[in-house]
Design a protein around this motif. Sequence first.
Motif, mmCIF file in Angstrom:
data_model
loop_
_atom_site.group_PDB
_atom_site.id
_atom_site.type_symbol
_atom_site.label_atom_id
_atom_site.label_comp_id
_atom_site.label_asym_id
_atom_site.label_seq_id
_atom_site.Cartn_x
_atom_site.Cartn_y
_atom_site.Cartn_z
ATOM 1 N N GLY A 1 5.991 -5.468 5.890
ATOM 2 C CA GLY A 1 5.456 -6.284 4.799
ATOM 3 C C GLY A 1 4.557 -5.485 3.878
ATOM 4 N N ILE A 2 3.725 -4.616 4.454
ATOM 5 C CA ILE A 2 2.852 -3.769 3.634
ATOM 6 C C ILE A 2 3.691 -2.811 2.795
ATOM 7 C CG2 ILE A 2 1.060 -1.990 3.736
ATOM 8 C CD1 ILE A 2 0.023 -3.342 6.273
ATOM 9 N N TRP A 3 4.725 -2.224 3.413
ATOM 10 C CA TRP A 3 5.572 -1.293 2.678
ATOM 11 C C TRP A 3 6.372 -2.017 1.594
ATOM 12 C CZ3 TRP A 3 6.380 3.018 0.645
ATOM 13 C CH2 TRP A 3 7.636 3.412 0.222
ATOM 14 N N TRP A 4 6.803 -3.252 1.855
ATOM 15 C CA TRP A 4 7.542 -4.016 0.842
ATOM 16 C C TRP A 4 6.692 -4.178 -0.410
ATOM 17 C CZ3 TRP A 4 6.786 -8.375 -2.039
ATOM 18 C CH2 TRP A 4 7.898 -8.904 -2.690
ATOM 19 N N ARG A 5 5.419 -4.455 -0.232
ATOM 20 C CA ARG A 5 4.547 -4.624 -1.396
ATOM 21 C C ARG A 5 4.386 -3.310 -2.145
ATOM 22 N NH1 ARG A 5 -0.650 -2.380 -3.006
ATOM 23 N NH2 ARG A 5 -1.235 -3.660 -4.812
ATOM 24 N N ALA A 6 4.220 -2.171 -1.415
ATOM 25 C CA ALA A 6 4.080 -0.877 -2.088
ATOM 26 C C ALA A 6 5.387 -0.459 -2.764
ATOM 27 C CB ALA A 6 3.657 0.192 -1.077
ATOM 28 N N ARG A 7 6.512 -0.773 -2.170
ATOM 29 C CA ARG A 7 7.806 -0.372 -2.724
ATOM 30 C C ARG A 7 8.146 -1.161 -3.981
ATOM 31 N NH1 ARG A 7 13.005 -2.244 -2.010
ATOM 32 N NH2 ARG A 7 12.303 -3.741 -0.451
ATOM 33 N N THR A 8 7.799 -2.444 -4.008
ATOM 34 C CA THR A 8 8.164 -3.290 -5.138
ATOM 35 C C THR A 8 7.063 -3.418 -6.172
ATOM 36 O OG1 THR A 8 7.387 -5.304 -4.006
ATOM 37 C CG2 THR A 8 9.689 -4.623 -3.641
ATOM 38 N N GLY A 9 5.809 -3.143 -5.798
ATOM 39 C CA GLY A 9 4.700 -3.328 -6.724
ATOM 40 C C GLY A 9 4.360 -4.772 -6.980
ATOM 41 N N SER A 10 4.791 -5.677 -6.110
ATOM 42 C CA SER A 10 4.550 -7.108 -6.298
ATOM 43 C C SER A 10 3.141 -7.489 -5.850
ATOM 44 C CB SER A 10 5.581 -7.923 -5.506
ATOM 45 O OG SER A 10 6.892 -7.612 -5.903
ATOM 46 N N PRO A 11 2.640 -8.639 -6.292
ATOM 47 C CA PRO A 11 1.349 -9.113 -5.794
ATOM 48 C C PRO A 11 1.423 -9.408 -4.296
ATOM 49 C CG PRO A 11 1.967 -10.269 -7.817
ATOM 50 C CD PRO A 11 3.165 -9.486 -7.386
ATOM 51 N N TRP A 12 0.274 -9.317 -3.642
ATOM 52 C CA TRP A 12 0.237 -9.580 -2.206
ATOM 53 C C TRP A 12 0.729 -10.981 -1.883
ATOM 54 C CZ3 TRP A 12 -0.200 -6.057 1.436
ATOM 55 C CH2 TRP A 12 -0.821 -4.839 1.143
ATOM 56 N N ARG A 13 0.438 -11.936 -2.737
ATOM 57 C CA ARG A 13 0.830 -13.320 -2.470
ATOM 58 C C ARG A 13 2.341 -13.512 -2.501
ATOM 59 N NH1 ARG A 13 -3.689 -16.741 -2.946
ATOM 60 N NH2 ARG A 13 -5.526 -15.690 -3.808
ATOM 61 N N ASP A 14 3.083 -12.542 -3.049
ATOM 62 C CA ASP A 14 4.541 -12.652 -3.127
ATOM 63 C C ASP A 14 5.245 -11.969 -1.966
ATOM 64 O OD1 ASP A 14 4.203 -14.017 -5.455
ATOM 65 O OD2 ASP A 14 4.710 -12.351 -6.786
ATOM 66 N N THR B 1 -2.297 3.358 -0.911
ATOM 67 C CA THR B 1 -0.904 3.083 -1.266
ATOM 68 C C THR B 1 -0.109 4.373 -1.388
ATOM 69 O OG1 THR B 1 -1.571 1.065 -2.449
ATOM 70 C CG2 THR B 1 0.589 1.967 -2.965
ATOM 71 N N VAL B 2 -0.703 5.404 -1.989
ATOM 72 C CA VAL B 2 -0.042 6.706 -2.086
ATOM 73 C C VAL B 2 0.177 7.288 -0.692
ATOM 74 C CG1 VAL B 2 -0.269 9.068 -2.958
ATOM 75 C CG2 VAL B 2 -0.959 7.134 -4.388
ATOM 76 N N GLN B 3 -0.826 7.195 0.173
ATOM 77 C CA GLN B 3 -0.693 7.700 1.530
ATOM 78 C C GLN B 3 0.400 6.955 2.295
ATOM 79 O OE1 GLN B 3 -4.698 7.025 2.779
ATOM 80 N NE2 GLN B 3 -5.475 8.953 1.919
ATOM 81 N N LEU B 4 0.510 5.638 2.074
ATOM 82 C CA LEU B 4 1.573 4.865 2.710
ATOM 83 C C LEU B 4 2.951 5.347 2.264
ATOM 84 C CD1 LEU B 4 2.564 2.441 4.380
ATOM 85 C CD2 LEU B 4 2.217 1.008 2.356
ATOM 86 N N ALA B 5 3.101 5.616 0.960
ATOM 87 C CA ALA B 5 4.379 6.128 0.467
ATOM 88 C C ALA B 5 4.692 7.497 1.057
ATOM 89 C CB ALA B 5 4.348 6.201 -1.066
ATOM 90 N N LEU B 6 3.676 8.346 1.221
ATOM 91 C CA LEU B 6 3.891 9.658 1.833
ATOM 92 C C LEU B 6 4.265 9.534 3.295
ATOM 93 C CD1 LEU B 6 0.948 11.663 0.204
ATOM 94 C CD2 LEU B 6 3.371 11.727 -0.405
#
Length: 293
Positions: free
Chosen positions: A37-50, A283-288
């Motif tokens: 779920g955390i990665w989905w938000r970083a990958r899509t750039g969506s708001p947390w509520r989505d 967020t950058v660290q998560l993507a790495l």
Amino acid sequence: MSRGDLPDAQWERLEPLLPPMPKMGRPPRDRRQVFDGIWWRARTGSPWRDVPERYGPWETAYTVFRRWQIDGTWPRILKKLQVKVDSDGIIEWEGGVGRLDRLPGSSACCWGPQKGADDPGRTRTDGLAAEPDDHGLGRSRGGLTTKIHLAVDASSHVLAAVITAGQRGDAPVFEQVMERIRIPRPGGGHPRTRPDRVLADRAYSSRQIRSYLRRRQIPHTIPEKRDQAGHRLRRGSAGGRPPGFDREAYKRRHKVECRIGLLKQARGVATRYDKLAVRYEATVQLALIRQTL
């Protein structure tokens, strides 16, 4: 498993590195579900509520992401993965390992957040010890922007990253990025901090940077700026000799641009939606982490 979620092989490598789920007054949720779920938000750039319901409550995903940012869990996971990659001989310290360069296009600018972004309806003040006064935002031609300074090895693994305001120059941050290169050795001893060679573009052609690299005994391949070459020629013999430049070695610098392109595939990185710089850095660290896996 939805598109973008961790495959089983990657989860097997990541699971031993994750800490227990923080206690939040309810039964702990599946860590894999929360991480996806955390990665989905970083990958899509969506708001947390989505965040989709299949990943559980969005409040859980945001709380875990925020707490692991505050206690330094994300950089610790990334460091452990780097140690494993280095012990497997994947990190290429030979032949131009230290690639430090700015992001392409308008000097690597990521669009700044809108007002109220990042903390959804909350005004927390904890975990802000490392938050810069300018929140890593600067006014440039594109508006409020942020810059990511990277050090990349020859195998396109990111060894260090620094977040600054978008109007900051590249050269003044060079030493800060280099000082962040610290890869612990599996058998103990001093961590690896010095690459075999640094390749960078003309933005890093300065006497201070070259002196810094010579002081640390790090060979470098940096082209000389045209105005610097003209000034040296006008001074005659007092201008000294031109710095050495290996054109064949410099061709390998393209891997930095390739890594930047991969990193910006995560929309939460390419466009900054986080209000706080420390959240955006996480967020950058998560993507790495995901790309290292």
